[in-house]
Structures are given as structure tokens and as C-alpha cells.
Design a protein around this motif. Structure first.
Motif, short mmCIF file in Angstrom:
data_model
loop_
_atom_site.label_atom_id
_atom_site.label_comp_id
_atom_site.label_asym_id
_atom_site.label_seq_id
_atom_site.Cartn_x
_atom_site.Cartn_y
_atom_site.Cartn_z
N ARG A 7 0.28 9.33 -4.96
CA ARG A 7 0.81 8.68 -3.75
C ARG A 7 1.42 7.30 -4.03
NH1 ARG A 7 -4.76 9.35 -3.57
NH2 ARG A 7 -6.15 7.72 -2.79
N PRO A 45 -14.21 -5.87 2.29
CA PRO A 45 -13.88 -4.49 2.72
C PRO A 45 -13.28 -4.41 4.11
CG PRO A 45 -16.13 -4.64 1.88
CD PRO A 45 -15.66 -6.04 2.05
N ARG A 99 -7.31 -4.66 -1.18
CA ARG A 99 -8.27 -5.67 -0.68
C ARG A 99 -8.84 -6.46 -1.85
NH1 ARG A 99 -11.17 -1.38 3.35
NH2 ARG A 99 -9.94 -1.88 5.20
N TYR A 134 -17.13 -1.14 -3.79
CA TYR A 134 -16.22 -2.28 -4.05
C TYR A 134 -16.76 -3.07 -5.24
CZ TYR A 134 -13.44 -1.60 0.15
OH TYR A 134 -12.57 -1.10 1.09
N ARG A 155 -8.89 11.58 5.66
CA ARG A 155 -9.70 11.97 4.51
C ARG A 155 -9.62 10.90 3.43
NH1 ARG A 155 -11.64 16.80 4.97
NH2 ARG A 155 -10.59 18.33 6.29
N ILE A 156 -10.71 10.73 2.70
CA ILE A 156 -10.72 9.67 1.69
C ILE A 156 -10.47 10.23 0.28
CG2 ILE A 156 -12.28 8.27 3.12
CD1 ILE A 156 -14.44 8.79 0.91
N GLU A 206 -7.68 4.32 -6.53
CA GLU A 206 -8.46 4.01 -5.34
C GLU A 206 -9.96 4.19 -5.61
OE1 GLU A 206 -8.90 2.29 -3.17
OE2 GLU A 206 -8.36 2.97 -1.17
N ILE A 207 -10.76 3.52 -4.82
CA ILE A 207 -12.22 3.60 -4.93
C ILE A 207 -12.62 5.09 -5.01
CG2 ILE A 207 -12.54 3.60 -2.40
CD1 ILE A 207 -15.03 1.89 -2.81
N TYR A 238 -13.94 10.60 7.44
CA TYR A 238 -15.05 9.70 7.80
C TYR A 238 -15.99 10.41 8.79
CZ TYR A 238 -12.68 5.82 5.48
OH TYR A 238 -12.10 5.00 4.54
N ARG A 266 -5.77 1.13 -0.22
CA ARG A 266 -6.44 0.25 0.74
C ARG A 266 -7.54 -0.61 0.08
NH1 ARG A 266 -8.04 2.24 6.59
NH2 ARG A 266 -9.33 3.78 5.52
N ALA A 267 -8.53 0.06 -0.53
CA ALA A 267 -9.62 -0.72 -1.11
C ALA A 267 -9.11 -1.56 -2.30
CB ALA A 267 -10.75 0.20 -1.56
N ARG A 294 0.87 -1.18 0.00
CA ARG A 294 0.00 0.00 0.00
C ARG A 294 0.91 1.23 0.00
NH1 ARG A 294 -4.12 1.86 4.78
NH2 ARG A 294 -4.71 3.84 3.81
N ARG A 320 -23.52 2.49 4.06
CA ARG A 320 -22.24 1.84 3.79
C ARG A 320 -21.92 0.82 4.88
NH1 ARG A 320 -16.36 3.02 3.23
NH2 ARG A 320 -15.90 2.02 1.23
N ASN A 346 -4.19 10.90 4.66
CA ASN A 346 -4.24 9.82 5.67
C ASN A 346 -4.19 10.42 7.08
OD1 ASN A 346 -2.11 7.61 3.73
ND2 ASN A 346 -4.35 7.66 3.85
N LYS A 380 -21.24 -2.81 3.08
CA LYS A 380 -20.08 -2.06 2.57
C LYS A 380 -19.65 -2.50 1.17
CE LYS A 380 -15.60 -0.41 4.19
NZ LYS A 380 -14.54 -0.58 5.17
#
Ligand code: F6P
Length: 407
Positions: free
Chosen positions: A266, A380, A365, A331, A229-230, A291-292, A302, A361-362, A218, A316, A225, A320
């Protein structure tokens, strides 16, 4: 021990994944104690011919002198394969003849010299334009094309392919063959007689991705991070840069020729540090690994989502995997692109024991769950830390997933 032997003859246009498959198949057979030799017409030609034979007209079937020379190399290569099989026939042996072998005439020539019930043709098929293009770009980076421009090399290679297309006759009349989609790991059709040695093993191999080492990393810590924040396209923090340098040191003694990333800074920044500690390494960014997409929530923390859009946070939480962000992804909607990204990686990671993907991250996975079965609703929640990476090894005999520390 029984005396079993087999000739595998590859068939297919250039850049269709024959050599990758050959290399991986031989490695897989050797691991099972089957002595396996690879006999590659092109390698023989490059070794023996003093003049440059990589220019397209060398492959023009109307070029009689060149055609005769190629035929000579094919016969020589075949004789090497026969000598390998016949040398002390007291073992399990497979000789793989790796060449285009696209014309019926060439295949008749090969068959006339071999016991037909011990010959298995494998035709490699892949019609995915993007992948073929990427593969050609990869091929023209080899020393064979060092003395011409990249553009000329690509054009020349395409011309070479068109000459092969002109004489291409798919397998049909031959006694035993398997046609395989090398991008999707699928057997498309087959005509095989029982009793052929190693057949079940080879068929299973053709539909199983074989991975010696896949390092799934990752990206290191970003400013987003830090604030939970996403999404977005944030850069690495000073700690993140130090993490990336830690990764670089950790992998410095392993050869990583390609690093696959997303198209976001990143993952690319993390990979640049790793690349710097390598001798010869390229970064290939794939948007498939982005990323998603958080849609209307992109850039929010979040907590902000919980406070300002509680219905999003609630839905969610309930479901999820299947929840799709308004204006973004879930996902579930990443499945297709991630699978395509993985297949691109596997197809392009030829000649290399070590594959590296730097993702999110997502995304990570989803990549993990492609290789190891997980119920969708659990995907998830797979743990994807930033101070460790997954080391994945897959063969027909075992699947290993280890979470490892670095630095
Ligand atoms: O927070 C980092 C991140 O990569 C976000 O960009 C992404 O939305 C999120 O993780 C995915 O994880 P989860 O599905 O658990 O929210």
C-alpha cells in the motif's frame, strides 16, 4: 559587526556522511547570516582534470603521479578557501574544506598554511555496514561512474575506500577537533579551545537533525481500510488510487529524488503514483517502516477483536502505547526500528531539500513523535488522516509541523 572567521576541515573515509553534513552545516550557518563557502577537493578534481580520475588506482597511495596530482588539487582548494576568507574580511565567515583528509601528513600540510587557532577539524565516523553500503550504492549512481557497470563501480569504490583506510589516522594530535557519529547525531569526543568562533553553534548543529522539508504521508485508502481491518498487505481501492494521483499532482512541481516507504504494497503503490509525476525519483522500501504487527489480530476488524478477544481490546485501551499484541508488536516495541529507519532516511537524503516518507498510521505517529516531543501515552492518538500529510521543517531556530491538504 565583528570580524570572525573559521576554517572547518572535514576528516573521514569516503561514504561517512561528510558532504551531507557539510552541505547542511553551510546552509544552517548561512541562515544565521554567516557567509559560508564549501571547498570540495573532489569537485575541483572533477572540474579540472580532463582524464577520468574515478578509477580506484587513482587513489592508491603508491601511485606517485596520482598522489601528487591529488596533493596539487588539495593545495589549490585550500588557496580558494583562503581567498574566500581573506576577501573583504569585514564579515562573519566560515570556509569548509570538504575532503577525506585522513592522513596526518595531509592535515599538517593544511595547518601549516592556516592560523591554527582558527581551524576546527570535524571527523565523521560511521561504522554501520548497511548504511555505508547504501551510501556507496547511492554514490555510484552519479555521472562520474556512468561509463562502467554498477557492479564494477561499487567494487571500485570499495577499493578506493580501502586505500584511504591504509593511510587513515584518526584525529588525535590536532589542537581543535570534534569527532561526530554522523548516523546517530552524537558527538563522540572533542578537544576544543574556548574562544573559537561559532563553536557552540556548530556543536549544537552536529546533534540536531536539520530538515528543510520532510513530507510525511500516510498511504492512500486500501480495501482493508474500508472494512476497518488492521495490518495485512492490502492494495489500494479505486478511491485510494485517485488519492495517490492527487498526491502526485500536489508534489509534481517539487523535486522528490527519493521516496522512502515500508516494504508493504500500500505504501509502494501510493509512491509509484507520486514517482510517475517526477523526473528522476526512486522508491526505497524499508521494512523498518512496516505497520505495527497485529500478531494474532492481523487482518481482523476492530469490532471482531472486541467481540472475539475482548481482553485484547480492553488491555490495549488501558495502555495503548505499551500494549503488545500477542505474537506481534506494540508501539513500544516499534521504537528501535522506527528510529533506525528515520536515521537511514536522514543519512541517505543528501543533496535534497525535499524528503518524503510514505508510511502507515502507527508508523507515522512514531515518526512524528521522534521529531516533536510527546508523552509516550499520547503518541497512539496522534491524528494521521489519509487526505492530508504532515510537512515538517526543523532547523536550530525553529520546528514547524503543519498538517496540509492535497488534491
Ligand atoms: O487501520 C490501519 C492501521 O494502519 C492498522 O494496520 C494498524 O494496526 C492501525 O492502523 C494502527 O492504529 P491503532 O494503533 O490506532 O490501532
Amino acid at each position: 559587526m565583528t570580524n570572525e572567521f573559521l576554517y572547518v576541515i572535514m576528516v573521514g573515509l569516503p561514504a561517512r556522511g561528510k558532504s551531507t553534513l557539510t552541505g547542511k552545516l553551510s546552509e544552517s550557518l548561512r541562515r544565521d547570516g554567516i557567509s559560508t563557502g564549501i571547498f570540495n577537493n573532489g569537485d575541483l578534481r572533477r572540474r579540472l582534470s580532463k582524464e577520468n580520475t574515478s578509477y580506484p588506482e587513482f587513489f592508491n597511495p603508491k601511485n606517485k603521479a596520482a598522489a601528487a596530482l591529488r596533493e596539487r588539487y588539495a593545495i589549490m582548494n585550500l588557496n580558494h578557501a583562503k581567498a574566500f576568507i581573506e576577501r573583504g574580511r569585514r564579515r562573519k565567515k566560515v570556509a569548509i574544506i570538504d575532503a577525506a583528509n585522513v592522513s596526518a601528513k595531509r592535515r599538517r600540510m593544511l595547518l601549516s598554511a592556516l592560523p591554527e587557532d582558527r581551524v576546527l577539524f570535524i571527523e565523521c565516523i560511521n561504522n554501520d555496514e548497511e548504511i555505508i553500503e547504501a551510501n556507496i550504492r547511492y554514490k555510484v549512481d552519479t555521472p562520474e561512474f556512468a561509463n562502467i557497470t554498477k557492479k564494477a563501480a561499487i567494487a571500485g569504490f570499495k577499493k578506493r575506500i580501502s586505500y584511504y583506510e591504509g593511510i587513515y589516522r584518526p584525529l588525535h594530535r590536532e589542537q581543535s577537533f570534534i569527532k561526530v557519529d554522523t548516523f546517530n547525531y552524537r558527538i563522540l569526543s572533542q578537544k576544543v579551545n574556548g574562544g573559537m568562533p561559532f563553536l557552540d553553534r556548530i556543536r549544537d548543529f552536529l546533534v540536531t537533525p536539520f530538515i528543510k522539508n520532510l513530507y510525511l504521508i500516510r498511504h492512500a485508502e486500501t480495501f482493508f481500510n474500508l472494512r476497518d481491518r488492521i495490518g495485512g498487505n492490502s492494495r489500494l481501492t479505486p478511491d485510494g488510487l485517485a488519492q495517490a494521483r492527487g498526491l502526485a499532482r500536489h508534489f509534481a512541481n517539487r523535486k522528490i529524488p527519493l521516496i522512502f516507504t515500508s516494504a508493504l504494497q500500500r505504501t509502494i503503490q501510493t509512491s509509484k503514483a507520486i514517482k510517475e509525476a517526477q523526473q528522476d525519483c526512486r522508491i526505497l522500501p524499508f521494512p523498518e517502516f512496516n505497520e505495527i504487527n497485529g500478531g494474532v489480530c492481523e487482518g481482523m476488524s476492530y469490532m471482531e477483536i472486541r467481540e472475539t478477544m475482548p481482553e485484547v481490546a480492553e488491555s490495549r485501551k488501558r495502555n495503548k502505547y505499551y500494549y503488545v499484541y500477542p505474537g506481534g508488536e506494540g508501539y513500544v516495541s516499534m521504537e528501535e526500528r522506527i528510529e533506525r529507519g528515520i536515521k537511514k532516511v536522514l543519512y541517505l537524503s543528501k543533496y535534497s531539500d525535499n524528503i518524503m516518507i510514505v508510511g502507515h498510521r502507527a508508523v507515522n505517529r512514531m515518526i512524528l513523535s521522534y521529531f516533536v516531543y510527546k508523552r509516550r501515552e499520547d503518541v497512539p492518538y496522534i491524528y494521521i488522516p489519509q487526505d492530508r500529510y504532515y510537512h515538517i521543517r526543523i532547523s536550530q531556530n525553529k520546528k514547524v509541523f503543519e498538517l496540509k491538504k492535497f488534491g
